[in-house]
Design a protein around this motif. Structure first.
Motif, PDB file in Angstrom:
ATOM      1  N   ARG A  23       0.987  22.116 -35.237  1.00  0.00           N
ATOM      2  CA  ARG A  23       0.138  21.882 -34.232  1.00  0.00           C
ATOM      3  C   ARG A  23       0.078  20.153 -34.198  1.00  0.00           C
ATOM      4  N   ARG A  24       0.547  19.112 -34.872  1.00  0.00           N
ATOM      5  CA  ARG A  24       1.226  17.599 -34.470  1.00  0.00           C
ATOM      6  C   ARG A  24       2.362  17.292 -33.995  1.00  0.00           C
ATOM      7  N   PHE A  25       3.380  18.318 -34.856  1.00  0.00           N
ATOM      8  CA  PHE A  25       4.447  17.526 -34.329  1.00  0.00           C
ATOM      9  C   PHE A  25       4.691  17.348 -32.640  1.00  0.00           C
ATOM     10  N   VAL A  26       4.204  18.949 -32.496  1.00  0.00           N
ATOM     11  CA  VAL A  26       5.535  19.276 -31.217  1.00  0.00           C
ATOM     12  C   VAL A  26       5.030  18.852 -30.160  1.00  0.00           C
ATOM     13  N   PRO A  27       2.754  18.290 -30.265  1.00  0.00           N
ATOM     14  CA  PRO A  27       1.920  17.746 -29.320  1.00  0.00           C
ATOM     15  C   PRO A  27       3.352  16.692 -29.858  1.00  0.00           C
ATOM     16  N   ILE A  28       3.021  15.154 -30.352  1.00  0.00           N
ATOM     17  CA  ILE A  28       4.452  14.103 -30.660  1.00  0.00           C
ATOM     18  C   ILE A  28       5.834  13.887 -29.439  1.00  0.00           C
ATOM     19  N   VAL A  29       6.508  15.706 -29.906  1.00  0.00           N
ATOM     20  CA  VAL A  29       7.198  15.428 -29.155  1.00  0.00           C
ATOM     21  C   VAL A  29       7.005  14.989 -27.212  1.00  0.00           C
ATOM     22  N   TYR A  30       5.742  15.734 -27.396  1.00  0.00           N
ATOM     23  CA  TYR A  30       5.999  15.857 -25.351  1.00  0.00           C
ATOM     24  C   TYR A  30       4.829  14.487 -25.249  1.00  0.00           C
ATOM     25  N   LEU A  31       4.676  13.538 -25.995  1.00  0.00           N
ATOM     26  CA  LEU A  31       4.248  12.516 -25.905  1.00  0.00           C
ATOM     27  C   LEU A  31       5.035  11.707 -25.266  1.00  0.00           C
ATOM     28  N   PHE A  32       6.089  11.710 -26.678  1.00  0.00           N
ATOM     29  CA  PHE A  32       8.301  10.998 -26.956  1.00  0.00           C
ATOM     30  C   PHE A  32       7.943  10.602 -24.913  1.00  0.00           C
ATOM     31  N   PHE A  33       8.020  12.068 -24.510  1.00  0.00           N
ATOM     32  CA  PHE A  33       8.478  11.985 -23.453  1.00  0.00           C
ATOM     33  C   PHE A  33       7.618  11.855 -21.900  1.00  0.00           C
ATOM     34  N   ILE A  34       6.509  11.716 -22.583  1.00  0.00           N
ATOM     35  CA  ILE A  34       5.887  11.137 -21.157  1.00  0.00           C
ATOM     36  C   ILE A  34       5.926   9.551 -21.347  1.00  0.00           C
ATOM     37  N   ALA A  35       5.590   9.176 -22.815  1.00  0.00           N
ATOM     38  CA  ALA A  35       6.023   7.759 -22.495  1.00  0.00           C
ATOM     39  C   ALA A  35       7.727   7.394 -21.800  1.00  0.00           C
ATOM     40  N   GLY A  36       8.144   7.798 -21.351  1.00  0.00           N
ATOM     41  CA  GLY A  36       9.366   7.951 -20.965  1.00  0.00           C
ATOM     42  C   GLY A  36       9.752   7.599 -19.553  1.00  0.00           C
ATOM     43  N   MET A  37       9.319   9.011 -19.338  1.00  0.00           N
ATOM     44  CA  MET A  37       8.326   8.970 -17.337  1.00  0.00           C
ATOM     45  C   MET A  37       7.790   8.196 -17.143  1.00  0.00           C
ATOM     46  N   ILE A  38       6.408   7.623 -17.976  1.00  0.00           N
ATOM     47  CA  ILE A  38       6.008   6.260 -17.245  1.00  0.00           C
ATOM     48  C   ILE A  38       6.408   4.921 -17.414  1.00  0.00           C
ATOM     49  N   ALA A  39       7.866   4.918 -18.399  1.00  0.00           N
ATOM     50  CA  ALA A  39       8.289   4.092 -17.907  1.00  0.00           C
ATOM     51  C   ALA A  39       9.505   3.093 -17.347  1.00  0.00           C
ATOM     52  N   LEU A  47       3.224  17.795 -17.763  1.00  0.00           N
ATOM     53  CA  LEU A  47       3.539  17.597 -19.293  1.00  0.00           C
ATOM     54  C   LEU A  47       2.126  17.193 -20.082  1.00  0.00           C
ATOM     55  N   GLY A  48       1.431  16.842 -19.509  1.00  0.00           N
ATOM     56  CA  GLY A  48      -0.127  16.371 -20.272  1.00  0.00           C
ATOM     57  C   GLY A  48      -0.700  17.693 -20.244  1.00  0.00           C
ATOM     58  N   ILE A  49      -0.974  19.131 -19.404  1.00  0.00           N
ATOM     59  CA  ILE A  49      -0.930  20.081 -19.101  1.00  0.00           C
ATOM     60  C   ILE A  49      -0.236  20.846 -20.442  1.00  0.00           C
ATOM     61  N   SER A  50       0.160  20.634 -20.348  1.00  0.00           N
ATOM     62  CA  SER A  50       1.401  21.530 -21.498  1.00  0.00           C
ATOM     63  C   SER A  50       0.456  21.241 -23.425  1.00  0.00           C
ATOM     64  N   ILE A  51       0.235  19.979 -23.411  1.00  0.00           N
ATOM     65  CA  ILE A  51      -0.434  19.723 -24.525  1.00  0.00           C
ATOM     66  C   ILE A  51      -1.988  20.528 -24.738  1.00  0.00           C
ATOM     67  N   ALA A  52      -2.576  20.763 -23.959  1.00  0.00           N
ATOM     68  CA  ALA A  52      -3.736  20.850 -23.491  1.00  0.00           C
ATOM     69  C   ALA A  52      -3.495  23.070 -24.271  1.00  0.00           C
ATOM     70  N   CYS A  53      -2.165  23.313 -24.264  1.00  0.00           N
ATOM     71  CA  CYS A  53      -2.167  24.664 -23.887  1.00  0.00           C
ATOM     72  C   CYS A  53      -1.731  24.681 -25.292  1.00  0.00           C
ATOM     73  N   ILE A  54      -0.947  23.962 -26.030  1.00  0.00           N
ATOM     74  CA  ILE A  54      -0.484  23.878 -26.923  1.00  0.00           C
ATOM     75  C   ILE A  54      -1.049  23.374 -28.314  1.00  0.00           C
ATOM     76  N   TYR A  55      -2.517  22.623 -28.232  1.00  0.00           N
ATOM     77  CA  TYR A  55      -4.119  23.537 -29.714  1.00  0.00           C
ATOM     78  C   TYR A  55      -4.277  24.434 -28.784  1.00  0.00           C
ATOM     79  N   ALA A  56      -4.633  24.966 -28.033  1.00  0.00           N
ATOM     80  CA  ALA A  56      -5.282  26.638 -27.490  1.00  0.00           C
ATOM     81  C   ALA A  56      -4.533  27.143 -28.139  1.00  0.00           C
ATOM     82  N   LEU A  57      -2.984  27.225 -28.265  1.00  0.00           N
ATOM     83  CA  LEU A  57      -2.030  28.124 -28.710  1.00  0.00           C
ATOM     84  C   LEU A  57      -2.979  28.162 -30.140  1.00  0.00           C
ATOM     85  N   SER A  58      -2.362  26.546 -30.658  1.00  0.00           N
ATOM     86  CA  SER A  58      -3.057  26.692 -32.415  1.00  0.00           C
ATOM     87  C   SER A  58      -3.534  27.550 -32.368  1.00  0.00           C
TER      88      SER A  58
END
Length: 421
Positions: free
Chosen positions: A76-92, A182-193
């Protein structure tokens, strides 16, 4: 044939959220994929080994980081971290594309090709690892084809959004849309957890918070050590060989037929759109029925047969037929092969689900891309034509169907029960 309902009452919430999660993941990817693919068409398939070599290096550099996250944090922690990493790349990339007139176009395009390829590998691989950890093998047979429809819908929405927005908001605007998804995906991850804690697999109430542990190279070691994982890796390589040959031939066709970047982007988005509509139809009419009634083995075999037939036709017809071949084989790969292959991981231990699967889906896959594109250039240097390349890919497709059948049968619960952690 199972007598259980297609979706049980307590599963509905998880299925709906997982459907939305996969929709957002695939829509985020397919919004930006045509931008990546038009670059391949612009430079020609002979340059693909360079792009794939850079992608493989990036993948190998990120693999230890991913392994360290899996070893240290709960899912529940490392899966969102992976998505945040790619969100940061997109913004960059947003300011880079806004200032693209002052940046070398080939350098920026190459960097984005690598980013888009790595994005696809890690984000999608993590999704299916997460799904395999939420459900058991019996649930996977019933639910994975339904959940995969969310990805099919997202894969249709993504290129449709690109076609509608590319001339309005440009590439920078498309990156914003992808990051939001991708941000919406993170919300789904926490709901599924949260759902998982209430409905644990086989009574394992601590699965959601369990730290998998192990070293970051565990996935690579297990891939080479285990006969089953070597078979999975070979299955991936054969499927990749087919897809990469078709991708290279399609890139050459697009580059020769469409002279502008916008036209190539639109053509790539059209291929994605048609392929993903067909993918959804296959999942509704074929994949789920096969998996529920007979398990994953027939679906894996069917995928190999479909690809072999299409490539055989390409070897005879050639020319514009490559567009049809790309649509049908891509639809089969993601609408038939992928749900069936990923369901196999529900019957292995947690470390294999995350580390070994991710190693196969990322490092092995990109090694295959590099090996295949380099081989294509070598074959062309000695005079190999489109029919020769199509015939070789047809042999790989047939082999993939055979190995998929063997792998699926070897993990049938009735034949070989596998303990889950």
């Amino acid at each position: 044939m199972s007598s259980r309902p297609a979706i049980q009452r307590h599963e509905w919430f998880a299925v709906v959220v997982a459907f939305a999660y996969f929709f957002c993941v695939l829509a985020a990817y397919y919004v930006i994929r045509p931008v990546r693919d038009q670059l391949s068409a612009a430079v020609g398939s002979t340059q693909l080994p360079i792009f794939y070599a850079a992608t493989l290096v990036a993948t190998l550099l990120l693999a230890p980081l991913f392994g360290a996250l899996v070893a240290r944090y709960s899912r529940r922690r490392f899966v969102p971290i992976v998505y945040l990493f790619f969100i940061a790349g997109m913004i960059a990339f947003i300011p880079l594309f806004q200032a693209q007139t002052s940046i070398d176009a080939r350098l920026l395009g190459s960097a984005f090709f690598v980013y888009g390829s790595v994005f696809n590998l890690f984000v999608v691989s993590v999704f299916w690892s997460f799904m395999a950890d939420l459900f058991d093998a019996e649930q996977a047979r019933r639910l994975f084809p339904v959940i995969a429809l969310g990805g099919a819908a997202g894969a249709i929405a993504g290129p449709a959004l690109t076609k509608a927005l590319v001339f309005v908001v440009g590439v920078a605007g498309l990156l914003v849309v992808s990051a939001v998804l991708l941000g919406i995906s993170i919300a789904c991850i926490y709901a599924l957890s949260h759902w998982s804690m209430q409905h644990p697999v086989a009574g394992d109430v601590r699965r959601n918070e369990r730290v998998i542990g192990g070293g970051f190279l565990a996935g690579a070691i297990e891939t080479f050590r285990s006969p089953l994982m070597r078979r999975f890796a070979l299955l991936m390589l054969l499927g990749d060989a087919v897809g990469t040959v078709i991708y290279a031939l399609l890139a050459d066709y697009s580059g020769a037929t469409y002279p502008t970047r916008e036209a190539r982007t639109d053509f790539a988005a059209s291929i994605d759109l048609y392929a993903n509509v067909l993918q959804a139809l296959l999942q509704v009419s074929v994949t789920r029925a096969l998996m529920v009634r007979f398990g994953p083995a027939p679906a894996l075999a069917l995928d190999g047969i479909v690809k072999a037939v299409m490539l055989g036709a390409l070897a005879v017809v050639g020319g514009p037929w490559i567009a049809v071949v790309a649509v049908v084989t891509r639809a089969s790969a993601y609408g038939v092969f992928k749900p069936a292959a990923d369901s196999l991981y529900t019957q292995v231990e947690a470390e294999t689900r995350y580390k070994t699967k991710n190693f196969i889906d990322t490092s092995v896959w990109r090694f295959g891309d590099l090996a295949v594109t380099t081989s294509i250039n070598a074959l062309r240097a000695i005079g190999a034509s489109v029919p020769v390349l199509a015939t070789l890919a047809m042999i790989a497709a047939a082999s993939s169907g055979r190995i998929g059948w063997i792998a699926g049968r070897s993990l049938e619960p009735e034949a070989k029960p596998q303990a889950r952690e």
